[in-house]
Design an enzyme around this catalytic site. Sequence first.
Site, PDB file in Angstrom:
ATOM      1  N   ARG A 229      11.307  23.254   6.262  1.00 24.83           N
ATOM      2  CA  ARG A 229      10.239  23.007   5.414  1.00 24.83           C
ATOM      3  C   ARG A 229      10.256  24.016   4.122  1.00 24.83           C
ATOM      4  O   ARG A 229      10.393  25.274   4.361  1.00 24.83           O
ATOM      5  CB  ARG A 229       8.704  23.211   5.891  1.00 24.83           C
ATOM      6  CG  ARG A 229       8.296  21.903   7.081  1.00 24.83           C
ATOM      7  CD  ARG A 229       8.049  20.941   6.100  1.00 24.83           C
ATOM      8  NE  ARG A 229       7.626  19.721   6.893  1.00 24.83           N
ATOM      9  CZ  ARG A 229       8.500  18.975   7.489  1.00 24.83           C
ATOM     10  NH1 ARG A 229       9.817  19.075   7.294  1.00 24.83           N
ATOM     11  NH2 ARG A 229       8.101  17.886   8.281  1.00 24.83           N
TER      12      ARG A 229
ATOM     13  N   HIS B 286      16.168  16.387   0.736  1.00 22.79           N
ATOM     14  CA  HIS B 286      15.577  16.369   1.823  1.00 22.79           C
ATOM     15  C   HIS B 286      16.276  15.339   2.682  1.00 22.79           C
ATOM     16  O   HIS B 286      15.515  14.290   3.095  1.00 22.79           O
ATOM     17  CB  HIS B 286      14.108  16.044   1.494  1.00 22.79           C
ATOM     18  CG  HIS B 286      13.009  16.478   2.538  1.00 22.79           C
ATOM     19  ND1 HIS B 286      12.169  17.227   2.062  1.00 22.79           N
ATOM     20  CD2 HIS B 286      12.733  16.126   3.641  1.00 22.79           C
ATOM     21  CE1 HIS B 286      11.410  17.578   3.087  1.00 22.79           C
ATOM     22  NE2 HIS B 286      11.714  16.938   3.936  1.00 22.79           N
TER      23      HIS B 286
ATOM     24  N   GLU C  26       9.871  20.740  -4.999  1.00 24.84           N
ATOM     25  CA  GLU C  26      10.774  19.828  -4.631  1.00 24.84           C
ATOM     26  C   GLU C  26      10.301  18.314  -4.886  1.00 24.84           C
ATOM     27  O   GLU C  26      10.627  17.358  -5.035  1.00 24.84           O
ATOM     28  CB  GLU C  26      11.764  19.783  -3.384  1.00 24.84           C
ATOM     29  CG  GLU C  26      10.714  19.500  -2.252  1.00 24.84           C
ATOM     30  CD  GLU C  26      11.467  19.489  -0.818  1.00 24.84           C
ATOM     31  OE1 GLU C  26      13.016  19.110  -0.951  1.00 24.84           O
ATOM     32  OE2 GLU C  26      10.975  19.334   0.129  1.00 24.84           O
TER      33      GLU C  26
ATOM     34  N   ASP D 253      18.170  22.226   1.870  1.00 26.78           N
ATOM     35  CA  ASP D 253      17.718  20.777   1.932  1.00 26.78           C
ATOM     36  C   ASP D 253      16.266  20.449   1.480  1.00 26.78           C
ATOM     37  O   ASP D 253      15.891  19.402   1.298  1.00 26.78           O
ATOM     38  CB  ASP D 253      17.831  20.081   3.559  1.00 26.78           C
ATOM     39  CG  ASP D 253      17.555  18.727   3.319  1.00 26.78           C
ATOM     40  OD1 ASP D 253      18.468  17.772   2.695  1.00 26.78           O
ATOM     41  OD2 ASP D 253      16.876  18.034   4.118  1.00 26.78           O
TER      42      ASP D 253
END
Length: 433
Positions: free
Chosen positions: A336, A397, A365, A360
């Site tokens: 997260r 993500h 984001e 990621d």
Amino acid sequence: MKTITYEITNPLGMHARPAAFVAQACVALPSQITIKCGDKKANGDNVLQILALDAQQGSVLEITAEGGDEDLALSTIKEELDRRLKRYEEVPVLKIAFFGAKDYDRIFFSELASDVGEGAYNCDIKYFNARLTPETAGLAKGFDAVCIFVNDECPRSAVEKLHECGIKLILLRCAGFNNVDLQAAKECGIRVARVPAYSPYAVAEHAITLAMTCNRRMHKAVNKVKDNNFALSGLLGVDLHNKVAGIMGTGKIGQCMAAICKGFGMTVLGWDAFPNQKLVEQGLLTYVEKDELLAKADLISLHAPLIMGPKGTYHMIDADAISKMKDTAILINTARGGLIDTEALIDALKAGKFHAVGLDVYEGEDANVYTDHSDDFLVNDITARLTMFPNVVLTSHQAFFTREALQAIAAVTLENARNFNQGVDLGAAECKA
């Protein structure tokens, strides 16, 4: 190699629900499973190929296992078919408003929800491209449930709007649920269900992919070769062999990452608020205090849930934590974004901290996730600042994004919907305030 035959007796044939359970079972088996129906053939771990067999009532399947414990594999598949193809009492169809729908979502969910009748999921899905927000929640009027993802917004105002629309269930097609106000949902009598696990291998494999990519500067190397530049300057990496890996969060994904690091010949340290001593007994890792892990690890990979509050994990990697790390550390986050204080990370990168960073997920984001801005100016300040560092790799993500994970997410989400519709306990899938 061993083969058994199985006759389909269910009126719906080999419909979506048993196909999904068989595929998930095959993913976990060491044997390679193939299923034939007439002249059609499917890999057992691919739900779409199984459905394409078009096995009707009276069809005979040839199920073959090769490698591993073949007898166990075949008995496992037979048990799944026996259990999932039995007769059920029909229930009403659950109407689901599906927010933030992408093409790949439609492929798996539409196939699995296509059947209505005995033993099927009995769900009717309408797809909306829009994310769920307080402003779009009104689209759910006339539905029984909504299905949302990690980038949807479900604060109190959205929950209350869903309640006004008659929604009784929020289906999360992900493991995280920090984007839903659970207390508001409880007050409104709306139940919330998630996908506790789909493919920990997918996320862990992406984490090590990020680590190798930013370590060996693969993102730069590919572009240099495209430009006819075969010089090695700027591409220097480090061996992971004999280095120390620090796994922060040792749930299923963290365990997979620990095993991968072990395979690289690394010493694995673990930190978790609730240590799992079985992992120590198995020789997978050694638990240490957080500060010791930060100081000793050459590779730090985050796999903890995002928990707000004074004793939570929000900004667990802040300026103080970063100061304890080696200047040559590799930092990876596939969990997260809120686990890392992005401003502190950027300040550290400016000061020359870190050999490499792979993200990621990151704070800020949300406006970028799963959207195409290729024809737009880069207006996200955080994204722009992170991408300016040559030793930083960002992905959008996508750690979960494998075929196995997508079919598991669809199957578990629809199973949650079916259980709710039938009044069956949602078990570990239910999120409670």
